[in-house]
Design an enzyme around this catalytic site. Structure first.
Site: not given
Lengths: 1151, 340
Positions: A769-771, A924, A956
């Site tokens: 999740e974009d971390a 993120g 994206r």
């Protein structure tokens, strides 16, 4: 550093670099390519105008021109009592006296001192007056009537024209755009307001109600009103707010002096029989009402007028009412001299004609969202409205004061009006200050009440401040769910940034100016009108009515009003443009032909958006190599291009009359203009994005929002500032992949971010999740390290009883050491600069007199000799982490009270949960911090600073980010900064070639080894530098947990919010989960026991609550039962009881 | 697909194959099972390419990836070195904040032999924690003044002011106690004297004392004795079909210079695969498809150790070996599951 010390170079040194003979490896002698090098006009343009030129121009226009007009319009102050008295304003000036030097304006204090001391940066307003004293006429010069807040960098500001060294001396940042005000120490921006254009006819339809209407909002200095010409059921009426019902159009025209039906038909329909048929029905209506003469018509209207008569004004006859309505209220922006209604009548026929035309052909309706129908209202216009209001009030007060004194029959000395003028002088100053500092624009004469006009200038980052200066706010309501005003209009091309708009409710309503946009100010009408006649157009007032709308005749409209007709519109327009290009007419006057309306429109009003374009003649661009060479040699500026007719400003309407080529290769014989540079369609904020033309468009919009939250450098004076909250990056870097816009807005000088080496790969599962995964060694070495500076203000008050607050020194323990709370304090009771201050420690030991509210009389006398009693009111630091004292400032503010500001600093290294983002809308949080030895490494031994999960890419579609990586990597390898300018920039193919040359893979993918096992990774990893921004959202400011803590007084439930050390709410949805799961005891604990459990005594007899085991209702303790209920429930019961509702509890056992 | 037991990593256009090491017992039935010291001794090679004061480049051939990686990891994070850890600031009127200045000071590599210091006992009392055996004191006392002898017309700050730039060399070693004798011949100086610490203007001054202690890289990157230490695997280029003529030139251009040579027959041959950076450019060209195979030797590690300057690079490596051996000793002596 070389001999070129930046401080020594004067003037606009930042631009010099761009205009230097050698720039980007090109020197003066290099061949100049017009197609490529014409972009140099852009820095030249910005050098003249700057990025906030619209604000400055508008303010300068207000101070220099509009102010004088306002004073001229309200020139005389007369007395009702003494007819011989008069006072006349001769002149008004801001910032300098009549004999003063216009070059060096007089201001209160330098702007930075105003910021620090919570003062207003202002200059005196001087007027010259002529008035009578007895029999003499006296001229008094340089009378100060108030203070005008000064817009920074305007021509009344002391920063105007300063070089970098002088700016440094004044503690100002030379890169600061200016364009804002400093009021009571806070920087305030008056946002650009978007409105529908004034004094123009807009035709709209309502297909549902079968209505066609032409409306015009008339706006003058005196009043604002709206006039409609409306077609209902095929019949045309005129509607106005001050006329109680709709008046048939023929009656209005008759009242306005066009009595002949024939002439009406000629003026509205011309010789077109279709229009005549459509309009004929209206004559019937008038004749039915028996109105044939002008007098009858005026009386008819006079009867319908809503009369709001002021006190003691004479009562008018119906005829007079009607005449006045036509003369002043209807289409109020046209003035009527000597009851000559001809001009106004023609205007109304024009409106009627537009309605008839639209009835016939619904396509002729106007578009409200079209940029050419919009006007932008700037600080100058808003201030001028405000000032006129205040000035009138000032004069009224003055007059009232005069009358009061002149009424008195005997006076000892000769009356001098000036002695009474100064009494009210504070009104103007405080009125201006209050409006700017609160943002409430309340104008009596327009009954206008507008809130939120001004905003505090965001100093989160340089870009945030810059972005705020280009922002446009729309008057449309945010809550309305309409798509029209929010959507991107084709007419906005080049004028407004297509990417920079907020998400959510204000989406599309708040816009931003593009890089080359200019907003016009008012131009004088009279000379243009004269010019039109000289160019062969026939004056409308002498033209034959039959001529006006015959085929082939074009009306010439100046600011929406028909002033002339011409048979040769093309020739007329061509000549007019020629004169404008010669500089005989202001460059900002636009002219365009509208074939549908058979009209030539000339616009000279303020607030139009326009932009410069290169003129093309005979298929050739007028800007040639030699011109560009002159520009590069700094012999020519942008103004020279304008003066020589190579470049001109086009507004939206005139753009529609032109054929604009994007590139030189696109020029065809019909082409009239060529773009200076395509990337100028973006604004300053969107211009930071590298390769934005390769990104999915919402990503650019996201970046526009995030770029404003990035921590970086704020200004060269950032360490001198004391702001409420300031975020600074310790080691900001300019991006490896720049854009031309970055250089132009000088983001490379005040950057906000780091060039992080990024590996696009999965690592550890803490990157979902974009971390992001951060490298600990990078953080150790300063990556993402930032500082927060927080201001704490205290005022040492003085009280009416001559007591005042004091600051006392530290308290010591038995050993003479200061107590823990006072460890950071010095002997003066102020925290010492550089000391560490922990939660609970005092940084300002303020003491308040015990009897501050005591009587004024008994005060000092009784305390003579005896010690004044003080109560400690220290300012205590609270925070999860200690801070350091950065600055302590002690000064005197506006009201002679001591003002103390303590700036506390924290230096933070990135931690788990801190937010980062690239320049492509890819944000993120840090998911894990990994030791360097565990990070993957390449053949060169390079380990990444950031690991980003590849799942961020497919959905994206931020291809620009990949291109940034490749270009950045090539730049790193060959030691250059690469360009990612929109519609241009470094060529990807070329960048890949560089990579191969330097021994890297063509696609930017490297073979990496795992840091933990040491084995090669099975996939090639996309690896290279990407510019990453650290955003202001940091865990330290958000982390919150509580076990027990404060409760709200009324409900005894835990307080809400982190700032109040509140509880963590188990919300409705969470509650639903617990219910569904059936965990009843958990539910009970969470919702009652942990919250507001309360033991009550319930009487089972009456079902009401008792106390202490006693029921006051039943007068017994027999049936009292103790039980626990939420305090909120108990409160509810009691509140119900107070409303005469008795909630009775019937208790029984469940189990 | 490489044959079983091959120690060549396959470099293909879009993937890396055969990356796992396989010299552990029972990897396959056909190969020998147990690790044999004698065989290792026979196979193991150490070739040194070059060693300078700051950089060492050497090859370890024939050892397992895990061991090779352990050396790399230990060099980065577990070989101790000395850095500034505690900064006591008496006065700092420069624009640079105390924390930032301290951070910068900490990152300066110091020329101290870490063996000359003992570890700081973290449990010790605050007053007795630091002594002449475990702490080195440096001081920085600088005041910026105007230069009375400034050359007219030269407006560089270096000319106008004295002490306008503060460098690492301005840190002064203050020997404590017996350090006067022990450090007599090895005064503590920064490895790179020209590290810029701060810029001052007349009237500004910095006065501080800094305590340097022993630490390891995993605690903070400043204690890492290497700028970086890493290895790469030996590239291998196999030409499967002869490439001649114009193609040979093109083939040569797909590699860094010196990797591929062309012999008198006009045929390309691999001259020195060690110089290859494995850019895989050759795999992009359709004409070389099937004619060349790229690979890397899995047990041939080309180490590159860049020291920060406190120790010689080879010393860092030796120390990493020692640390690894100590770890092995430790595990061996662990009471649980005694390995002997």
């Amino acid at each position: 550093m070389t001999t070129e010390d930046p401080i020594l170079r004067n003037g606009n040194e930042a631009f010099d670099e761009l205009l230097e003979p050698i720039y980007r490896g090109k020197s003066l002698t290099d061949p100049i390519n017009t197609a490529k090098d014409k972009w140099n006009l852009l820095p030249a343009f910005l050098k003249v105008k700057g990025l906030v030129k619209q604000h400055l121009d508008s303010y300068n226009f207000f101070v220099d021109v509009d102010l004088k007009k306002i004073v001229n319009a309200n020139q005389l102050v007369l007395s009702d009592v003494d007819p011989s008295f008069y006072l006349k304003y001769l002149d008004i000036r801001v910032g300098y006296k009549s004999n003063g030097d216009r070059k060096t304006p007089e201001v209160l204090l330098p702007p930075h001192e105003c910021r620090l001391r919570d003062l207003t940066y202002s200059a005196p307003i001087y007027v010259d007056v002529e008035y009578t004293r007895g029999k003499k006429i006296i001229i008094h010069r340089d009378l100060e009537i108030g203070r005008m807040p000064i817009m920074l960098r305007s021509n009344k500001c002391i920063l105007n024209g300063r070089n970098e060294k002088e700016m440094a001396y004044l503690n100002e940042c030379p890169l600061d755009p200016g364009g804002y005000f400093i009021v009571n120490g806070t920087e305030k921006v008056i946002l650009v307001q978007e409105q529908l254009s004034k004094n123009r006819i807009i035709v709209e339809t309502d297909p549902k109600k079968d209505i066609v209407q032409a409306s015009v909002t008339s706006s003058t200095h005196e009043r604002k009103s709206k006039t409609y010409v409306i077609a209902k059921n095929g019949k045309i009426y005129l509607k106005h707010n001050s006329i109680s019902e709709e008046v048939p159009i023929v009656i209005v025209l008759k009242a306005a002096g066009i009595v002949s039906d024939m002439e009406i038909l000629q003026l509205v329909c011309g010789d077109d029989s279709v229009y005549q048929d459509l309009f004929a029905i209206n004559f019937e209506e008038a004749s039915k009402l028996g109105i044939f003469t002008q007098r009858e018509a005026l009386e008819y209207i006079g009867r319908k007028v809503k009369t709001i008569r002021r006190m003691n004004s004479p009562k008018l006859t119906i005829l007079q009412e009607g005449t006045e309505a036509i003369a002043t209220t209807i289409v109020a922006h046209l003035t009527v001299d000597n009851l000559d209604f001809r001009e106004k009548a023609l205007y109304i026929t024009t409106m009627a004609r537009r309605v008839v035309m639209t009835m016939h052909n619904p396509k002729l309706v106007d578009d409200r969202d079209y940029a050419g129908n919009k006007r932008l209202e700037l600080a100058g216009q808003l201030l001028s409205l405000l000032f006129e209001d205040l000035f009138k009030k000032f004069n009224n007060d003055f007059k009232a004061n005069l009358d009061k004194i002149l009424k008195k029959p005997s006076r000892a000395s000769e009356f001098d009006a000036l002695l009474h003028i100064n009494i009210h002088s504070n009104n103007v100053t405080s009125g201006l200050n209050r409006a700017i500092s609160t943002g409430n624009w309340s104008l009596k004469r327009f009954k206008m009440e507008r809130a939120g006009v001004t905003h505090v200038l965001s100093r989160l980052s340089y870009i945030a401040a810059l972005g705020m200066m280009t922002r446009i706010s729309s008057q449309f309501e945010k809550s309305r769910k309409v798509s029209g005003p929010r959507s991107l209009q084709p007419s906005q091309f080049g004028m407004l940034c297509p990417a920079d708009t907020p998400e959510g409710e204000a989406c599309g309503l708040v816009k931003n100016l593009a890089l080359m946009t200019h907003i016009t100010t008012d131009n004088e009408e009279a000379p243009i009108r004269k010019l039109c006649y000289l160019l062969g157009a026939e004056d409308i007032s002498v033209a034959d009515s039959a001529m006006i709308h015959t085929g082939g005749t074009f009306g010439v409209y100046l600011n929406g009003t028909m002033i002339a007709i011409t048979r040769y519109p093309i020739e007329f327009v061509r000549k007019f443009r020629y004169l404008r290009r010669c500089g005989k007419v202001s460059a900002f006057v636009s002219i365009h032909t509208n074939v549908h309306q058979s009209a030539v429109h000339i616009a000279a009003d303020g607030g139009r958006i326009c932009r410069p374009l290169i003129i093309v003649e005979n298929g050739k661009s007028k800007v040639t190599v030699q011109h560009l060479r002159m520009l590069k040699a700094d012999k020519w500026g942008f103004y020279d291009f304008l003066k020589h007719g190579l470049v001109e400003y086009l507004d939206v309407n005139e753009e529609n009359d032109s054929l604009i080529a994007l590139y030189e290769k696109d020029i065809i014989p019909m082409t009239t203009h060529i773009e200076i540079e395509p990337f100028t369609i973006l604004g300053a904020v969107a211009g930071l994005i590298p390769y934005p033309h390769h990104n999915q468009s919402p990503r650019n919009t996201y970046q526009c929002a995030m770029g404003k939250q990035a921590i970086g450098a704020i200004g060269y004076n950032q360490f001198r500032r004391i702001d409420t909250l300031l975020y600074l990056l310790c080691y900001p870097e300019q991006p490896m992949v720049k854009t031309k816009t970055i250089e132009l807005v000088k983001y490379d000088k005040l950057p906000a971010g780091h060039n992080a080496t990024v590996a696009v790969m999965s690592y550890s599962g803490y990157d979902i999740e974009d971390a992001l995964i951060l490298n600990k060694a990078s953080i150790d070495r300063g990556f993402g390290r930032c500082q927060t500076l927080r201001k704490n203000t205290a005022v040492l008050k003085r009280y009416p009883n001559h007591t005042k607050d004091i600051v006392t020194g530290m308290r010591v323990d038995k050993e003479g050491k200061p107590i823990f709370q006072h460890a950071a304090l010095g002997e003066d009771g102020l925290a010492e600069v550089g000391t560490r201050i922990q939660s609970g420690q005092v940084f300002l030991n303020k003491c308040v007199p015990a009897n501050a509210m005591g009587s004024v009389m008994g005060g000092p006398q009784s305390q003579d000799g005896q010690q004044q009693q003080y109560r400690e009111a220290p300012m205590v630091y609270r925070g999860p982490e200690p801070s350091y004292v950065d600055q302590v400032m002690m000064t005197v503010g506006d009201n002679d009270q001591a003002l103390i500001k303590v700036l506390l600093r924290q230096t933070r290294r990135p931690e788990l949960g801190d937010k980062f983002s690239s320049r492509h809308g890819q944000k993120g949080v840090c998911g894990m911090i990994v030791n360097q030895e565990d990070m993957p490494f390449s053949d060169q031994g390079i380990s990444p600073d950031i690991i980003m999960n590849p799942h961020g890419f497919p959905s994206r579609m931020t291809v620009g980010k990949m291109m940034e990586l490749v270009s950045g990597k090539a730049g790193v390898l060959r030691g250059t900064l690469e360009y990612g300018t929109c519609f241009g920039g470094s060529d990807l193919e070329e960048m890949s070639k560089v990579l191969v040359e330097k021994g890297f893979n063509y696609g930017g993918k490297d073979m990496l080894y795992s840091g933990t096992t040491g084995e090669a990774l099975q996939a090639y990893i996309f690896f290279g530098p990407i510019f990453y921004q650290k955003l202001k959202h940091m865990v330290m400011d958000k982390m919150h947990a509580r076990a027990r803590g404060p409760r709200a007084v009324l409900t005894r439930q835990p307080t809400e919010g982190r700032s109040r050390d509140g509880g963590l709410r188990l919300g409705e949805m969470e509650r639903d989960c617990v219910i569904a799961y059936g965990a009843s005891q958990l539910l009970l604990e969470r919702l009652m026991l942990s919250s507001d459990a309360f033991d009550v005594d319930i009487c089972q007899g009456c079902g009401l609550m008792g106390y202490n085991g006693w029921c006051p209702m039943c007068k017994s303790s027999e049936k009292i039962v103790k039980m626990t209920i939420p305090y909120a429930a108990k409160l509810l019961f009691q509140e119900l009881i107070s409303m005469n509702i008795a909630p009775r509890l019937k208790l029984s056992d469940v189990f | 697909m490489p044959e079983l037991g091959s120690n060549i990593i396959g470099i293909e256009e879009d993937r890396v194959t055969n990356t796992h090491s396989n010299d552990f017992p029972a990897y396959s039935q056909s190969l020998g099972s147990a690790w044999d010291l004698e065989e290792f001794k026979k196979k193991f090679q150490l070739n040194v390419s070059f060693i300078t004061e700051r950089t060492a480049n050497f090859d370890l051939i024939g050892l397992d990836t895990s061991i090779a990686n352990a050396f790399r990891r230990i060099m980065i994070s577990e070989v101790p070195s000395v850095a500034i850890e505690y900064v006591y600031i008496f006065n700092n009127t420069s624009v640079i904040q105390d924390e930032v200045l301290s951070h910068r000071l900490g990152l300066i590599p110091l020329k101290v032999d870490p063996d000359m210091l003992l570890w700081v006992d973290k449990t010790a009392d605050e007053n007795e924690k630091f002594n002449d055996e475990n702490t080195i004191v440096l001081s920085l006392n600088v005041v910026c003044t105007r230069n009375p002898n400034a050359v007219k017309g030269d407006n560089r700050p270096e000319n106008l002011y004295r002490n306008s730039n503060i460098y690492a060399r301005d840190l002064k070693f203050e020997p404590q106690g017996k350090q006067l004798t022990t450090f007599k011949d090895f005064p503590v100086v920064p490895c790179d004297p020209d590290v810029l610490l701060a810029k001052l203007r007349p009237g500004q001054e910095i006065s501080l004392k800094a305590h340097c202690i022993l630490g390891i890289g995993s605690d903070h990157a400043k204690f890492s004795p290497v700028a970086t230490a890493s290895y790469r695997l030996m590239p291998q280029i196999d030409i499967l079909h002869p490439i001649t003529g114009q193609d040979a030139l093109e083939f040569q251009n797909c590699f860094p210079s010196g990797v591929v040579g062309i012999n008198e027959k006009g045929e390309a041959y691999v001259k020195d695969s060690r110089k290859d950076t494995v850019s895989r450019e050759v795999l992009r060209h359709e004409k070389f498809k099937g004619k060349v195979r790229l690979g890397r030797v899995r047990d041939h590690f080309i180490y590159n150790v860049e020291s920060t300057g406190a120790m010689l690079p080879e010393e860092v490596f030796f120390k990493s070996v020692r640390v690894l051996r100590n770890k092995a000793e430790y595990i061996r002596s662990c009471p649980i599951g005694n390995l002997d």
